[in-house]
Design a protein around this motif. Structure first.
Motif: not given
Length: 954
Positions: A667-668, A674-676, A678-685
């Motif tokens: 799970l870790s 998932t965090l990575m 999400s970070q990449n997706q946020m950077r693209k946005l």
């Protein structure tokens, strides 16, 4: 001297100068005629006749009904009632003193009135007061009965008579000057605090409260002072009598042994003085009207009787000489309520309220068919049918006694099914009238059941021991722990108790009887000691019994290995024996129960668990809740004593912990991935609207990964050491629009062209444009570089859009013409920078109205200009697209050709853009003549632009 009365009753009077005569009269108030006869030396003289009333000759009676009142100003007025007519009592004397052993009286004389103010009285002191009177004959009466009072808190009025629904106001006067009326707390009946919103402060020593009385009855009001978290009150209160009938919850009960007596109890207000009244009726209770109304006013008081205890603070009264079959009306009357404060009456037929005697002669037996058989005898009186309740509890485990109740028994016997046939029970029974009202009797005396047996027990119980050393007394405390089958087994040979037999090494033998308990303790010294436990019932003692030999000498070793493996539910034990050693008679394995709390079950004997294993067994599986840290001890047991024990701590082989660890690790990892993502997706946005610098002309051929400083990002072509990232704001161009020829994209240049002129023609073009009708122009502002701003540059850019509102465009021009945009465009212009990369600057103008086109410089924040443009476009119906102007080498060559064509065809209606003679717009091959000694090279121009599409007005 002789004295003669009107009835000729002579009396001899003796004396010389003064004579005293005594005459006997009949009656207290008599009027007599007196005549005096005086004889001296044979001469007699008679006095005139006198009329004397004996009433005036008596001493007056002392005053009665002593009491006092207090005014709202705190003055004490003492009053009394005289026993003589007002014309007879002319003077009074009042004396008062503190109640001490040495009395010092203060005397006050009063003339002609029966009251007097008493001043200078102290609070908290008990005073004694007496009064006497004097008639006109100057005869003084005796002192009245002493009256005692203490001044703490006085209430005005002290008694209030009211009706339900009325408001009552009571004043409290504090004689103690340390008490303040602003801190007063009013209590109703000494228990309920009245809300402070109902208080009023009259002055520093007087407080008032107003309350509404809702129900009839008797209430008290008490004024207190705060004392920490509690209240300090004086036992003095105002009485409130509310007329009507209140519910006193009167209940009566007759005893079977005394059928002609009945005890009644009730509830009442605190400190209320009440009287219990009752009346006997010859008819039954159902025929007596329950609502008396006007009949109560006509109650024949001669038929009403009072409780023998009289009025007082009572809650119980016993009535005697009653008839069981006669109805009685019973009610309460509050003393001092003028007969108008009463309770609701109850109508009682004593036969219906009889509490019978409990059943007697109980018999109980536990049968082998697992049945408890109980019989009893009902009371003789009363004679009506009875119902019964039976309760029973096992004698085992008396620490937690929980009675089981069997109700609705109509016969004086019961058969109760059981789970065990060898258990004794304690049984109790009570009874009540079957039909109608009544009371349950008391529980009968406890009776212990008998266990039915046909033979003696076969074997004794299995047991183990716990040893605890006592070094102070040099003894060992031994606790025996018994196990089944002590109680279970043959239902016809149940065990009633145990017999423990002790045998010392010297041959001494003694025994002790004990109940069926789980533990038995005794003290043991160092000598060898053998213990045998036997089971017993009424028919004999068991023959097959277990024994244990206790030794202090070194024990033999026979166990080679001992292992234990545990999981959450079971533990597996295994062991092996040494070769050439005798085989034990049995094995005993013991451990501590970790499920039990040591604080609650602190005794070692209660936490110790053990099991006996046959001598042939070499392993054992125990299934129950284990924690995996239990310490198991293996004892080999021989006929003559115990062998050397072996201990082992269980290890947990349950893989659940490892599985849980793997799940946590998995799970870790999932969370990290998932965090990575999400970070990449946020950077693209966040950066999707930021232009890619690789698409810019000035960034071609650059490797951004190798650039360390900003100087390396914008190197000078002549090898200068450094230059600022953005140049100082300069005046770049001036745009004038005369006519709107349609402009096309790059692939349509053969039809429409965009002409650039050099800065040398600036004056001519300006003059030419000045001749056009209302030309619109915009000049970029120039900001000189200063030492403070040497590291910053302002970039100006031009925008052309169409609008149907010239006034709005002029306003925008005036407000935005002289501003600058500092810094780069990426922070505030992300929405603009990614619109249509690579687009040319196309302009569509309406030639019929030059006002429809305008140009201006963007200022300050680029996003603000965009918003203004957007608002202007929406208000005028203009659809606006955003573009950027980029000049590369090919475009500059095409631009040179366009400029030449513009010079040749200047007389045509075209859009002319004039480039200032500044190095910002120059390329390497500029068409402008430049001094060879002062050649400047500039960074290719990269300026964001707008393109607007115009909508022709109809």
């Amino acid at each position: 001297m002789d004295l003669l009365s009107n009835k000729n009753h002579p009396a001899q009077c003796a004396g010389e100068d003064t004579a005293t005569c005594s005459i006997s009269l009949h009656g207290n108030d008599a009027t007599v005629s007196l005549t005096l006869s005086i004889s001296v030396n044979g001469t007699t003289a008679l006095s005139p006749k006198m009329q004397i009333s004996t009433y005036h000759l008596r001493r007056p009676d002392p005053p009665v009904n002593l009491h006092y009142n207090v005014t709202t100003e705190g003055k004490v007025i003492f009053r009394w009632s005289g026993t003589q007519p007002d014309s007879d009592a002319i003077n009074y004397e009042i004396r008062y003193s503190s109640n001490s052993s040495l009395q010092k009286w203060e005397v006050v004389k009063v003339r002609g009135c029966s009251w007097v103010p008493l001043n200078e009285l102290s609070s908290g002191i008990r005073y004694i007061v007496q009064v006497r009177c004097q008639n006109y004959l100057n005869y003084w009466s005796e002192w009245s009965q002493p009256f005692y009072f203490t001044l703490d808190v006085s209430y005005i009025p002290a008694e209030v008579f009211t009706t339900p629904g009325s408001e009552v106001t009571v004043y409290a006067v504090f004689h103690n000057r340390s008490w303040s009326a602003s801190k007063a707390v009013w209590m109703l009946n000494g228990q309920k605090k009245i809300p402070e919103s109902q208080y009023r402060v009259i002055n520093d020593q007087v407080s008032a409260v107003t309350m509404k009385v809702d129900e009839p009855g008797f209430d008290t009001l008490m004024c207190c002072q705060p004392w920490g978290e509690r209240f300090k009150c004086i036992i003095a209160y105002a009485k409130i009598y509310t007329e009507g009938r209140f519910n006193a919850d009167i209940t009566c009960q007759s005893k079977n042994s005394e059928v002609d007596t009945m005890s009644c109890t009730w509830n009442k207000s605190v400190w209320a003085q009440v009287r219990l009244l009752y009346r006997q009726y010859t008819s039954i209770c159902e025929t007596i009207p329950k609502a008396q109304g006007s009949e109560e006013a006509e109650e024949n008081m001669s038929l009403v009787k009072e409780c023998p205890s009289g009025a007082g603070d009572h809650r119980k009264c016993t009535l005697s000489n009653l008839s069981l079959f006669v109805c009685y009306k019973i009610w309460l009357e509050v003393e001092g309520g003028r007969g108008k404060v009463k309770s609701l009456p109850v109508y009682v037929l004593p036969i219906d309220y009889v509490k019978p005697s409990p059943p007697s002669v109980l018999e109980a037996i536990t049968l082998p068919n697992k049945t408890l058989s109980v019989k009893w005898r009902r009371p003789h009186l009363p004679v009506y049918d009875m119902q019964y309740e039976l309760r029973f509890v096992a004698l085992r485990g008396m620490a937690n006694v929980q009675w089981e109740v069997i109700s609705s028994l109509l016969e004086p016997q019961a058969e109760i099914p059981l789970e065990d046939s060898c258990v004794q029970f304690k049984v109790e029974v009570r009874c009540k009238r079957l039909n109608g009202s009544g009371y349950w009797s008391d529980w009968s005396g406890s009776h212990t059941s008998i266990v039915y047996n046909r033979k003696a027990p076969v074997m004794g119980p299995d047991f183990w021991r716990v040893l605890q050393e006592d070094p102070v007394r040099s003894v060992t405390n031994v606790t025996l722990i018994f196990k089944q089958p002590v109680l279970a087994g043959d239902p016809y040979s149940c065990v009633e108790d145990l017999v423990i037999e002790h045998q010392a090494s010297g041959g001494a033998v003694w025994s002790k009887e004990t109940t069926l308990a789980q533990f038995h303790s005794f003290q043991w010294r160092k000598e060898a000691h053998t213990v045998t436990v036997m089971s017993r019932n009424a028919l004999g003692i068991s023959r097959r019994n277990s024994n244990m030999t206790l030794l202090h000498q070194p024990k033999r070793r026979c166990v080679h290995s001992f292992n234990a493996v545990a999981n959450a539910s079971c533990v597996h034990l295994s062991w092996s024996l040494l070769p050439d050693q005798p085989v034990p008679q049995s094995f005993v394995i013991e451990w501590l129960d970790l499920n039990k709390d040591p604080k609650q079950d602190g005794s070692l004997t209660e936490r110790l668990q053990w099991v006996r294993v046959q001598s042939a067994s070499r392993d054992l599986s125990l299934c129950r809740r284990f924690y995996g840290s239990e310490k198991f001890t293996l004892y080999p047991v021989f006929v003559d004593g115990e062998g050397e024990p072996v201990r082992y701590t269980a290890t947990r082989g349950d893989p659940a912990a490892y599985i849980l660890l793997l799940i946590i690790a998995f799970l870790s990892v999932v969370l990290f991935v998932t965090l990575m993502m999400s970070q990449n997706q946020m950077r693209k946005l966040m950066w999707k609207d930021v232009p890619n610098p690789n698409n810019c002309s000035w960034a071609k051929g650059m490797d951004f990964r190798q650039i360390d400083t900003m100087e390396n990002l914008f190197p000078h072509s002549e090898g200068l050491t450094a230059c600022p990232l953005l140049l100082v704001s300069e005046s770049i161009c001036e745009v004038e629009i005369e006519k709107c020829p349609p402009l096309m994209l790059e692939h349509e240049k053969e039809n429409k062209e965009l002409i650039y002129n050099s800065g040398e023609q600036e004056t001519t073009d300006s003059a030419h444009l000045g001749d056009s009708s209302e030309p619109l122009s915009l000049e970029a502002s120039t900001a000189a570089a200063t030492p403070e701003t040497s590291g910053q540059s302002s970039v100006t850019y031009s925008t052309i859009l169409l609008s149907d509102q010239p006034a709005l465009l002029r306003k925008q021009q005036e407000s935005l013409s002289s501003s600058s945009d500092e810094g780069n465009f990426s922070a505030n212009n992300s929405d603009i920078s990614g619109s249509l990369p690579g687009g040319l600057w196309d302009v569509c103008l309406d030639s019929t109205n030059p006002r429809h086109s305008s140009s201006y410089n963007s200022v300050e924040e680029f996003s603000e200009t965009s918003d203004q443009d957007y608002e202007a476009s929406e208000s005028t119906g203009v659809a606006k697209d955003l573009y950027y102007l980029e000049m590369n080498e090919e475009e500059k060559q095409e631009g040179e050709e366009d400029i030449e064509e513009a010079q040749d065809g200047h007389d045509k209606n075209e859009i002319v853009m004039r480039v200032d003679a500044r190095p910002l717009l120059e390329g390497k091959n500029s068409i402008r003549a430049v001094d060879s000694n002062n050649v400047s090279h500039s960074i290719p121009l990269y300026l964001p632009q707008f393109r607007t599409e115009c909508i022709n007005p109809p």
